[in-house]
Design a protein around this motif. Structure first.
Motif, short mmCIF file in Angstrom:
data_model
loop_
_atom_site.label_atom_id
_atom_site.label_comp_id
_atom_site.label_asym_id
_atom_site.label_seq_id
_atom_site.Cartn_x
_atom_site.Cartn_y
_atom_site.Cartn_z
N HIS A 137 0.81 -1.21 0.00
CA HIS A 137 0.00 0.00 0.00
C HIS A 137 0.85 1.27 0.00
O HIS A 137 1.99 1.26 0.44
N PRO A 138 0.26 2.39 -0.43
CA PRO A 138 0.90 3.68 -0.19
C PRO A 138 1.15 3.85 1.31
O PRO A 138 0.31 3.46 2.13
N HIS A 185 4.24 -0.90 -5.96
CA HIS A 185 3.07 -0.96 -5.10
C HIS A 185 2.06 -1.93 -5.71
O HIS A 185 1.72 -1.81 -6.89
N THR A 211 -1.14 -2.14 -4.66
CA THR A 211 -2.47 -1.52 -4.64
C THR A 211 -2.34 -0.08 -4.21
O THR A 211 -1.35 0.31 -3.58
N ASP A 212 -3.36 0.73 -4.53
CA ASP A 212 -3.31 2.14 -4.15
C ASP A 212 -3.98 2.43 -2.82
O ASP A 212 -4.14 3.59 -2.43
N ARG A 217 -2.36 7.92 -4.15
CA ARG A 217 -1.30 7.93 -5.16
C ARG A 217 -0.62 9.30 -5.19
O ARG A 217 0.62 9.39 -5.28
N THR A 256 1.60 9.68 -2.23
CA THR A 256 2.86 8.94 -2.38
C THR A 256 3.86 9.73 -3.22
O THR A 256 5.04 9.83 -2.88
N HIS A 315 8.67 3.62 -10.76
CA HIS A 315 7.59 3.37 -9.80
C HIS A 315 6.45 2.68 -10.53
O HIS A 315 5.87 3.25 -11.45
N TRP A 365 2.72 0.68 -10.29
CA TRP A 365 1.50 0.34 -9.57
C TRP A 365 0.91 -0.90 -10.25
O TRP A 365 0.62 -0.86 -11.45
N ASP A 405 -1.99 -2.15 -9.50
CA ASP A 405 -3.42 -1.83 -9.66
C ASP A 405 -4.37 -2.92 -9.17
O ASP A 405 -5.49 -3.05 -9.67
#
Length: 268
Positions: free
Chosen positions: A13-14, A40, A42-43, A65, A68, A82, A84, A86
């Motif tokens: 996670h963030p 990451h 997930t957000d 997001r 972050t 970086h 994500w 998702d």
């Protein structure tokens, strides 16, 4: 891509990335060949929002997001890459393990980092998303390590040793907070002191770690629970984040071996 100082951090996670290695990134930012890769899963869109945060009219994940990105800008050394993945917050453990391993492994295969850091088997807090990400990263590291290619010299797990955990718990009680209970999901879990293989003194850059932490404003109730915004958080957090502790998952560490002072120490 290879290099002598390539570091990959794989989290769920963030704000997971705001702890544990941000000081190390600051210490190495000017090293020749240093590259920082952040992943990451997930957000964090299903998380709670700090009660003091203004009402929101957009998805929480979108805000987190931005937080972050702002955190790493405040820190002063954003990631070179970086990614994500998702996945839905709270559902990473439901992703087919092979898929998760393949996606993380694909990034590691492209980058061939010297050092990979992620969660240990307990996910640091027992969070299922953390545990799934850590296990998939470990598996991807092992698979790529076996191909004999460059990089992938060290695998690290973030951790809090029991002596520090006990000290932090006493501080929580003094601040009127509920103490952590060992093994309870979402509470920080300790690991034995002897499992810590690396302890990095990042006191000289602790203010930069704190600057990043404070940008996760929707998560103030997690980042800095029970402390009003007018309290000097920089001083309090500066002491807390002045040391980064990591367990060495690979290569196997000999019992009683010396504790290293840097994530790259002793590597080719």
């Amino acid at each position: 891509m290879t290099g002598s100082h390539v570091l990959a951090l794989v989290v769920a996670h963030p704000d997971d990335d705001a702890y544990g290695l941000a000081g190390t990134v600051a210490l190495h930012e000017h090293d020749p060949g240093f590259r920082f890769v952040l992943v990451h899963a997930t957000d964090g869109g299903a998380g709670q929002i700090d009660p003091s945060y203004p009402p929101v009219n957009e998805p929480l994940g979108r805000i987190r997001r931005r937080e972050t990105d702002a955190a790493w800008m405040a820190h002063g050394r954003p990631p070179d890459r970086h990614e994500w993945l998702d996945y839905d917050d709270g559902a990473v453990a439901a992703v087919p393990f092979g898929e998760l391993e393949e996606r993380i492994g694909g990034i590691l295969a492209q980058e061939r980092p010297d050092v990979v850091a992620t969660f240990g088997p307990d996910g640091l807090t027992g969070h299922p998303d953390h545990i799934a990400v850590g296990a998939a990263t470990d598996a991807a590291f092992g698979r790529l390590k076996a191909d004999g290619g460059p990089g992938l010299q060290r695998l690290l797990h973030g951790g809090v040793c029991r002596s520090t955990w006990d000290r932090w718990n006493r501080s929580r009680i003094r601040h009127g907070l509920q103490p952590w209970i060992e093994g309870r999901v979402y509470d920080v879990h300790p690991i034995p002191d002897e499992q810590i293989g690396i302890e990095v003194n990042v006191g000289s850059v602790a203010h930069r770690v704190v600057a990043g932490l404070m940008e996760h404003r929707t998560q103030r109730h997690v980042v800095s629970p029970g402390v009003p915004p007018d309290v000097d958080e920089d001083v309090r957090w500066g002491r807390t984040v002045g040391s980064e502790m990591l367990a060495i998952a690979w290569p196997p560490r000999q019992p009683g071996g010396a504790v290293l002072s840097d994530v790259f120490e002793g590597l080719d």
